[in-house]
Design a protein around this motif. Structure first.
Motif, mmCIF file in Angstrom:
data_model
loop_
_atom_site.group_PDB
_atom_site.id
_atom_site.type_symbol
_atom_site.label_atom_id
_atom_site.label_comp_id
_atom_site.label_asym_id
_atom_site.label_seq_id
_atom_site.Cartn_x
_atom_site.Cartn_y
_atom_site.Cartn_z
ATOM 1 N N ARG A 37 27.910 51.637 49.347
ATOM 2 C CA ARG A 37 28.262 52.418 49.602
ATOM 3 C C ARG A 37 29.818 52.507 48.688
ATOM 4 N NH1 ARG A 37 24.427 54.599 50.032
ATOM 5 N NH2 ARG A 37 23.649 55.534 52.482
ATOM 6 N N ARG A 38 30.611 53.305 48.157
ATOM 7 C CA ARG A 38 31.849 53.565 47.387
ATOM 8 C C ARG A 38 32.570 53.921 48.548
ATOM 9 N NH1 ARG A 38 32.011 52.374 42.316
ATOM 10 N NH2 ARG A 38 30.372 52.126 41.670
ATOM 11 N N VAL A 39 33.872 53.752 47.964
ATOM 12 C CA VAL A 39 35.446 53.904 48.975
ATOM 13 C C VAL A 39 36.703 54.364 48.823
ATOM 14 C CG1 VAL A 39 36.631 53.707 51.779
ATOM 15 C CG2 VAL A 39 33.827 53.061 51.178
ATOM 16 N N SER A 40 37.586 55.347 48.622
ATOM 17 C CA SER A 40 38.914 55.442 47.768
ATOM 18 C C SER A 40 39.471 54.876 49.364
ATOM 19 C CB SER A 40 38.991 56.309 47.518
ATOM 20 O OG SER A 40 37.773 56.778 47.203
ATOM 21 N N LEU A 41 40.724 53.773 48.604
ATOM 22 C CA LEU A 41 41.741 53.584 49.712
ATOM 23 C C LEU A 41 43.446 53.921 48.610
ATOM 24 C CD1 LEU A 41 42.672 50.922 49.731
ATOM 25 C CD2 LEU A 41 40.122 51.179 49.525
ATOM 26 N N THR A 42 44.267 54.046 49.975
ATOM 27 C CA THR A 42 45.647 54.251 49.320
ATOM 28 C C THR A 42 46.180 52.633 49.481
ATOM 29 O OG1 THR A 42 45.404 56.230 49.012
ATOM 30 C CG2 THR A 42 47.590 55.359 48.887
ATOM 31 N N LEU A 43 46.624 52.271 48.809
ATOM 32 C CA LEU A 43 47.416 50.413 49.030
ATOM 33 C C LEU A 43 48.733 50.434 48.501
ATOM 34 C CD1 LEU A 43 45.044 47.948 47.741
ATOM 35 C CD2 LEU A 43 44.825 48.556 50.122
ATOM 36 N N SER A 44 49.483 49.993 49.661
ATOM 37 C CA SER A 44 50.826 50.333 48.483
ATOM 38 C C SER A 44 51.347 49.197 47.256
ATOM 39 C CB SER A 44 52.414 49.102 49.558
ATOM 40 O OG SER A 44 51.817 48.109 49.727
ATOM 41 N N ALA A 45 52.027 49.421 46.853
ATOM 42 C CA ALA A 45 52.055 48.582 45.830
ATOM 43 C C ALA A 45 52.112 46.826 45.557
ATOM 44 C CB ALA A 45 53.292 48.395 44.455
ATOM 45 N N ALA A 46 53.215 46.455 46.571
ATOM 46 C CA ALA A 46 52.546 45.149 47.037
ATOM 47 C C ALA A 46 52.020 44.627 47.152
ATOM 48 C CB ALA A 46 53.751 44.727 48.393
ATOM 49 N N VAL A 47 50.712 45.173 47.901
ATOM 50 C CA VAL A 47 49.844 44.743 48.657
ATOM 51 C C VAL A 47 48.597 44.765 47.550
ATOM 52 C CG1 VAL A 47 47.892 45.311 50.402
ATOM 53 C CG2 VAL A 47 50.060 45.409 51.374
ATOM 54 N N HIS A 48 48.569 45.735 46.563
ATOM 55 C CA HIS A 48 48.384 45.732 45.564
ATOM 56 C C HIS A 48 48.365 44.684 44.688
ATOM 57 C CE1 HIS A 48 47.109 47.589 41.702
ATOM 58 N NE2 HIS A 48 45.898 47.404 42.713
ATOM 59 N N GLN A 49 49.321 44.586 44.405
ATOM 60 C CA GLN A 49 49.919 43.235 43.611
ATOM 61 C C GLN A 49 48.995 42.022 44.086
ATOM 62 O OE1 GLN A 49 50.734 42.760 40.301
ATOM 63 N NE2 GLN A 49 51.149 45.190 40.579
ATOM 64 N N ARG A 50 49.461 41.535 45.196
ATOM 65 C CA ARG A 50 48.861 40.338 46.255
ATOM 66 C C ARG A 50 47.195 40.557 45.870
ATOM 67 N NH1 ARG A 50 51.256 40.546 51.685
ATOM 68 N NH2 ARG A 50 49.914 38.177 52.200
ATOM 69 N N LEU A 51 46.620 41.276 45.820
ATOM 70 C CA LEU A 51 45.317 40.854 46.291
ATOM 71 C C LEU A 51 44.696 41.203 44.289
ATOM 72 C CD1 LEU A 51 44.618 44.220 48.303
ATOM 73 C CD2 LEU A 51 43.421 42.283 48.477
ATOM 74 N N ILE A 52 45.237 41.303 43.389
ATOM 75 C CA ILE A 52 45.492 41.400 42.532
ATOM 76 C C ILE A 52 45.428 39.770 41.950
ATOM 77 C CG2 ILE A 52 45.625 41.539 39.639
ATOM 78 C CD1 ILE A 52 46.322 44.654 40.466
ATOM 79 N N HIS A 53 46.137 38.899 42.532
ATOM 80 C CA HIS A 53 46.745 37.403 42.149
ATOM 81 C C HIS A 53 45.929 36.591 42.027
ATOM 82 C CE1 HIS A 53 50.150 38.420 39.782
ATOM 83 N NE2 HIS A 53 50.793 38.963 40.984
ATOM 84 N N ARG A 54 44.709 37.859 44.244
ATOM 85 C CA ARG A 54 43.819 36.468 45.124
ATOM 86 C C ARG A 54 42.910 36.483 44.305
ATOM 87 N NH1 ARG A 54 42.874 36.239 51.255
ATOM 88 N NH2 ARG A 54 41.274 35.500 50.917
ATOM 89 N N ALA A 55 42.254 37.606 43.843
ATOM 90 C CA ALA A 55 41.205 37.915 43.068
ATOM 91 C C ALA A 55 40.879 37.224 41.846
ATOM 92 C CB ALA A 55 40.742 39.576 42.918
ATOM 93 N N ASP A 56 42.272 37.473 41.221
ATOM 94 C CA ASP A 56 42.225 36.206 39.444
ATOM 95 C C ASP A 56 42.276 34.455 40.059
ATOM 96 O OD1 ASP A 56 42.837 36.155 36.813
ATOM 97 O OD2 ASP A 56 44.706 35.722 37.980
ATOM 98 N N ASP A 57 43.466 33.950 41.219
ATOM 99 C CA ASP A 57 43.301 33.330 41.635
ATOM 100 C C ASP A 57 42.069 32.555 41.779
ATOM 101 O OD1 ASP A 57 45.601 33.061 40.985
ATOM 102 O OD2 ASP A 57 45.902 32.801 42.639
ATOM 103 N N GLU A 58 41.131 33.744 42.561
ATOM 104 C CA GLU A 58 39.122 33.182 42.992
ATOM 105 C C GLU A 58 38.034 33.076 42.136
ATOM 106 O OE1 GLU A 58 39.109 34.916 47.497
ATOM 107 O OE2 GLU A 58 40.675 33.696 47.954
ATOM 108 N N GLY A 59 38.329 34.106 41.181
ATOM 109 C CA GLY A 59 37.251 34.612 40.099
ATOM 110 C C GLY A 59 36.439 35.917 40.566
ATOM 111 N N ARG A 60 37.479 36.789 41.305
ATOM 112 C CA ARG A 60 36.830 37.822 41.690
ATOM 113 C C ARG A 60 37.324 38.872 41.636
ATOM 114 N NH1 ARG A 60 34.546 36.907 47.728
ATOM 115 N NH2 ARG A 60 34.533 34.706 48.338
ATOM 116 N N SER A 61 36.089 39.933 41.268
ATOM 117 C CA SER A 61 36.576 41.469 40.656
ATOM 118 C C SER A 61 37.649 41.622 42.087
ATOM 119 C CB SER A 61 35.810 42.042 40.530
ATOM 120 O OG SER A 61 35.137 42.319 41.749
ATOM 121 N N LEU A 62 38.647 43.077 42.086
ATOM 122 C CA LEU A 62 39.591 43.181 42.746
ATOM 123 C C LEU A 62 38.053 43.756 44.148
ATOM 124 C CD1 LEU A 62 41.651 43.421 44.693
ATOM 125 C CD2 LEU A 62 42.181 45.178 42.702
ATOM 126 N N SER A 63 37.308 44.376 43.879
ATOM 127 C CA SER A 63 37.167 45.245 44.545
ATOM 128 C C SER A 63 35.845 44.608 45.454
ATOM 129 C CB SER A 63 35.265 46.274 43.966
ATOM 130 O OG SER A 63 34.726 45.654 42.947
#
Length: 78
Positions: A37-63
Protein backbone atom coordinates in the motif's frame (compact mmCIF):
# COMPACT_ATOMS: atom_id res chain seq x y z
CA UNK A 1 -19.46 -5.09 -27.24
CA UNK A 2 -16.23 -3.49 -25.97
CA UNK A 3 -13.65 -5.71 -24.25
CA UNK A 4 -13.55 -5.44 -20.43
CA UNK A 5 -10.00 -4.04 -20.57
CA UNK A 6 -8.24 -1.55 -22.88
CA UNK A 7 -6.63 -3.08 -25.95
CA UNK A 8 -3.15 -2.48 -24.52
CA UNK A 9 -3.90 -4.95 -21.71
CA UNK A 10 -5.24 -7.75 -23.88
CA UNK A 11 -3.07 -10.42 -25.45
CA UNK A 12 -3.37 -11.23 -29.15
CA UNK A 13 -5.30 -14.42 -29.96
CA UNK A 14 -6.25 -14.93 -26.31
CA UNK A 15 -9.39 -13.86 -24.46
CA UNK A 16 -9.00 -10.94 -22.05
CA UNK A 17 -8.46 -11.71 -18.40
CA UNK A 18 -11.63 -11.48 -16.35
CA UNK A 19 -12.22 -10.77 -12.69
CA UNK A 20 -12.62 -13.80 -10.45
CA UNK A 21 -13.92 -13.32 -6.89
CA UNK A 22 -11.95 -14.68 -3.95
CA UNK A 23 -12.98 -18.14 -2.81
CA UNK A 24 -12.53 -17.55 0.92
CA UNK A 25 -11.75 -14.88 3.45
CA UNK A 26 -8.36 -16.55 4.05
CA UNK A 27 -7.48 -16.11 0.37
CA UNK A 28 -8.51 -12.46 0.59
CA UNK A 29 -6.29 -11.90 3.64
CA UNK A 30 -3.35 -13.62 1.95
CA UNK A 31 -3.74 -11.34 -1.07
CA UNK A 32 -3.82 -8.22 1.12
CA UNK A 33 -0.59 -9.28 2.83
CA UNK A 34 1.21 -9.50 -0.53
CA UNK A 35 -0.17 -6.27 -1.93
CA UNK A 36 1.85 -3.22 -0.83
CA UNK A 37 0.00 0.00 0.00
CA UNK A 38 1.10 3.57 -0.64
CA UNK A 39 1.18 6.14 2.14
CA UNK A 40 1.88 9.86 2.11
CA UNK A 41 3.54 11.45 5.10
CA UNK A 42 5.10 14.74 6.09
CA UNK A 43 8.59 14.86 7.62
CA UNK A 44 10.71 17.65 8.96
CA UNK A 45 13.54 18.70 6.68
CA UNK A 46 16.09 17.41 9.21
CA UNK A 47 14.53 13.94 9.43
CA UNK A 48 14.21 13.80 5.64
CA UNK A 49 17.91 14.60 5.20
CA UNK A 50 18.93 12.01 7.79
CA UNK A 51 16.82 9.36 6.04
CA UNK A 52 18.26 10.26 2.64
CA UNK A 53 21.83 9.96 3.95
CA UNK A 54 21.10 6.64 5.68
CA UNK A 55 19.38 5.23 2.59
CA UNK A 56 22.38 6.25 0.49
CA UNK A 57 24.81 4.70 3.00
CA UNK A 58 22.85 1.43 2.97
CA UNK A 59 22.33 1.39 -0.80
CA UNK A 60 18.55 1.47 -0.46
CA UNK A 61 15.85 3.65 -1.90
CA UNK A 62 14.30 6.10 0.53
CA UNK A 63 10.93 4.33 0.38
CA UNK A 64 12.56 0.94 0.99
CA UNK A 65 14.41 2.29 4.04
CA UNK A 66 11.25 3.84 5.49
CA UNK A 67 9.28 0.61 4.93
CA UNK A 68 12.09 -1.40 6.55
CA UNK A 69 12.25 0.92 9.58
CA UNK A 70 8.49 0.87 10.07
CA UNK A 71 8.20 -2.89 9.74
CA UNK A 72 11.09 -3.63 12.10
CA UNK A 73 9.87 -1.08 14.68
CA UNK A 74 6.53 -2.91 14.74
CA UNK A 75 8.24 -6.23 15.44
CA UNK A 76 7.52 -7.59 11.96
CA UNK A 77 10.83 -7.69 10.07
CA UNK A 78 10.76 -8.08 6.30
Amino acid sequence: MAPPFPAALTRPNQPPTTYRPMTSSTAALDRLKRCPRRVSLTLSAAVHQRLIHRADDEGRSLSNLIAFLLETSMGRPI
